[in-house]
Every structure is written in C-alpha cells, then in structure tokens.
Design an enzyme around this catalytic site. Structure first.
Site, mmCIF file in Angstrom:
data_model
loop_
_atom_site.group_PDB
_atom_site.id
_atom_site.type_symbol
_atom_site.label_atom_id
_atom_site.label_comp_id
_atom_site.label_asym_id
_atom_site.label_seq_id
_atom_site.Cartn_x
_atom_site.Cartn_y
_atom_site.Cartn_z
ATOM 1 N N ASP A 81 34.663 38.940 30.653
ATOM 2 C CA ASP A 81 36.098 38.636 30.701
ATOM 3 C C ASP A 81 36.368 37.194 31.092
ATOM 4 O OD1 ASP A 81 35.179 39.239 33.354
ATOM 5 O OD2 ASP A 81 37.256 39.505 34.004
ATOM 6 N N GLU A 176 35.142 40.945 35.807
ATOM 7 C CA GLU A 176 34.742 40.185 36.999
ATOM 8 C C GLU A 176 35.898 39.415 37.585
ATOM 9 O OE1 GLU A 176 33.264 36.612 39.225
ATOM 10 O OE2 GLU A 176 34.518 36.720 37.437
#
Length: 410
Positions: A81, A176
C-alpha cells in the site's frame, strides 16, 4: 539492473494501492489485491517457488538455498500500500536522467517546483537518475521502491548462482501505512529466523529503533440550543475539543520535535456544536515516557468529565506498536551483518531511530526480529516525493550482500 529497476518501479507506482483507514476489509482497498496478484505472477516468472497469496492479500515466496551449509532462513519484506496523506491515483512518474542538481518544475500549470531551497538534500543527487511525480500525486516510493528492490535482487541471485546463499523468504504485506500491516501476517508460515523491511529512506539508512505508538479517538458531546437563548444551556462540543487540546504541551508536537523526542499529534478534528471528534497519535521512544503520555491524555479526560459530566468526553485509546529495539538487541548480529554489508559496498551506514513505524516494529514483537533498510526515497507521502535509481541499485546490492554474508558466516 538499472533498466529493470526503472521499468518495474514506474509500472508499479501507476497501480493505485492507497490503503483506507475507514475500511474494515482486509486488505482495505481492491488495488492492493490487484497489485498482489500481479506480483504473484511476476515472482513465478522470476523463478521463485512456494509463491502464495492468502485471502488477506499477503504475498509470500521462496528463493531456495543454493548451498549445503546450514544457513538461517532470512526474509525481506515490503508493503503493497501507499500512504493516505495525498492522492495516489493516476501517478505519472517522471524520469530525470543525469540530474543536474537544480530545481525541477514538476508541474508548470500548477507551479509545483521541487527546489534545493525547500529540500536541501536535492543537490546531493546530482548525476543520478531520479524519478519524481508530476506534481499532482504522491509517487509511492514508500514502499514500491523497496518492493522493486526485492524483486530485482531475487532476479539477480537466480541469474548469478555463483553467489551462494541460504533459503530466502520474501513477503509483501497490505495496509502498512495505516498500521495494520502485520495484523494477519503468519510468522510461522513465513518461516524465517530474521527479516529486513526494505522501507527506509536515503542511502545508508539502517534502523532498529522505532516509536512506541498509540492512537486516541476522542468524542466530545455537546448540547445544541438556539444561540439567542443558549445561556446556561448550550455546551459546544467543538470548544470542548479545543479545550482538551489546550491542555497538551504546545512544544510536544511533531513540528517542534526531532531525534528521540516524543510527541502528541492531532491528526484530525471535525464536528459542530452537538458533537466533535478528534484523533490523536501518541509517540515516544522511551516506554516510561510513552506510558506517561497516555496517562496525561486519560487525566485530561477525567478532569473534563468532572467539569462537564461523564458523557461530555469519551476516550478510546489503543496501543499500535512498540519500540523494536527490545526485540532486536538479543539478535544484534542481524544488524551487524547489514552494517558490514553496507561498509563492504562503500556505503556509510546511517543508524538513527525511526520517527515512525514499519511492519518490523510489530513483527519483532511477533517473534520475527526485523530491522529496516534504506530504499532511496525522499519526501514521502506528498507531491515532492522522489527516488534515486542509483540509490535503489545500492539497496539491491545490500540485499544480495546480506544474503551472501549469512551463507559465508554459517
């Protein structure tokens, strides 16, 4: 190697993989699933084995050992991400070869200029190939630079079998950036003794200390009445939020702190007279100071509840991750090997605390000690983000050298 880094990186950043804190799915956005599926195919193409993607979007793969020595299994991780701070949709990476060290106009129409005056480190990349944004999005070097470097390093090791190494595990994790990266990470299935996140910044970064972190959601409940007849009746929820914030020490905020200093950070505030909501993050390297900061939040809430009523302020506070140093120290050799790998490549290690967190912060407490290594990016999470391909190449070399040294020292 440089061409492969550029090709992979510029292709990866065009996929929108921003996570979403308001989503309760895993991963929180469909773009991460799309990206994970692509990486599964590319890991297989490179020649890795045991390539999997579970229902939660975690991608894992194996580079089998090419030595008979009993080498500890090591892992390399990056996250799928990108940050939520700025838009990551329709990223248009701009390649600047043989950068001259001067200001770069990212977007003439919007007058977005990357300048040495604002970013003093910029001239140090003179002569490098750097990749920037077009001034309308973030770049996504955090962490697609690290992800690219792992892919390229694995490809290199497969095509250069003369470099001996033990079994290497690779993992790409979702979410994350919103602190959920390791939430569904299967440490046992990963099967590594140690790992490294490729999620750092400039050349030489080697990090194994992170913040202790907590998040605090505060709901302030008011009483709305007509302002013309509000005396002794109205309770303004937004003013309650302002009062709460006024009790926190002004100088203990991100904009006034550095190094090992902790802070309280008001991340968001919205509301009206009837109800207002504030979200804070609390950070400190020292565990005692961290607990003291949380106590400060709780004490302010209690004082306000005594003053305005129990329902006036509602607090939800949760720990997010802890300083990984406590779990890294007993296996300090993993830091030493990374340090020696950098020195052997004429890279000066820059050891400093992470004023943030990585997946490694949580993974270290889950039984997988995981320091963090540089990737070559600068100015993460915004339109001035850029990455040096030359430094990315150095990061690939560090991965290769770490793998070689673990085998050599076995």
């Amino acid at each position: 190697m440089k061409e492969e880094l550029i090709e992979r990186f510029t292709r990866y950043v065009k996929i929108d993989t921003q996570s979403n804190e308001d989503s309760h799915t895993v991963p929180t956005t469909p773009g991460q699933i799309e990206f994970g599926k692509l990486l599964v195919e590319e890991l297989k193409e490179v020649g890795l084995t045991e390539v999997t993607m579970d229902d939660n979007g975690y991608v894992m793969a194996t580079l089998p050992a090419n030595t008979d020595k009993d080498v500890p299994v090591i892992g390399f991780l990056a996250h799928l991400d990108t940050a939520t701070d700025f838009t990551g949709k329709n990223v248009k990476p701009q390649i600047h070869e043989n950068f001259d060290g001067n200001a770069i106009t990212l977007n003439e129409e919007l007058n977005v200029v990357l300048t040495p005056e604002q970013f003093p480190e910029l001239p140090s990349y003179k002569g490098h190939t750097i990749i920037t944004t077009d001034g309308t999005t973030l770049l996504g070097a955090d962490d697609k630079a690290g992800l690219t470097e792992i892919m390229v390093a694995m490809n290199y090791l497969i095509h250069n079998p003369q470099i001996k190494h033990g079994k290497i595990r690779v993992a790409f994790t979702p979410d994350e950036e919103i602190g959920r990266g390791p939430a569904h990470f299967d440490v046992e299935a990963f099967g590594a003794s140690f790992a490294y996140t490729m999620d750092g910044g400039p050349l030489g970064g080697l990090e194994y200390e992170s913040f202790n972190a907590a998040g605090a959601k505060l709901t302030f409940n008011g009483t709305n009445t007509h302002p013309g007849t509000a005396k002794n009746k109205m309770r303004n929820a937004t003013k309650l939020a302002m009062e709460f914030n006024g009790h926190l020490p002004v100088e203990e905020a991100p904009e006034y702190t550095e190094g090992y200093e902790g802070f309280y950070h008001l991340l968001s505030l919205n509301g009206d007279v009837e109800q207002s909501k504030a979200y804070y993050i609390i950070r400190d390297f020292d565990r005692k100071n961290f607990e003291a900061r949380k106590n400060t939040i709780e004490n302010i809430v209690k004082q306000m509840q005594e003053k305005y009523g129990q329902d006036a302020v509602v607090l939800e506070m949760n720990d997010q991750y802890y300083n990984m140093l406590e779990k890294i120290e007993p296996v300090r050799e993993i830091v030493d090997i990374a340090y020696e790998a950098m020195k052997s490549l004429n890279i000066e290690p820059n050891i400093h605390p992470i004023r943030g967190g990585t997946d490694g912060s949580q993974l270290s407490y889950m039984g997988l000690p995981t320091p963090n290594i540089f990737t070559g990016g600068e100015n993460y999470h915004g339109k001035f983000e850029y990455v040096s391909v030359d430094v990315m190449e150095k990061a690939v070399q560090v991965i290769i050298e770490i793998a070689r040294r673990f085998e050599e020292q076995a």
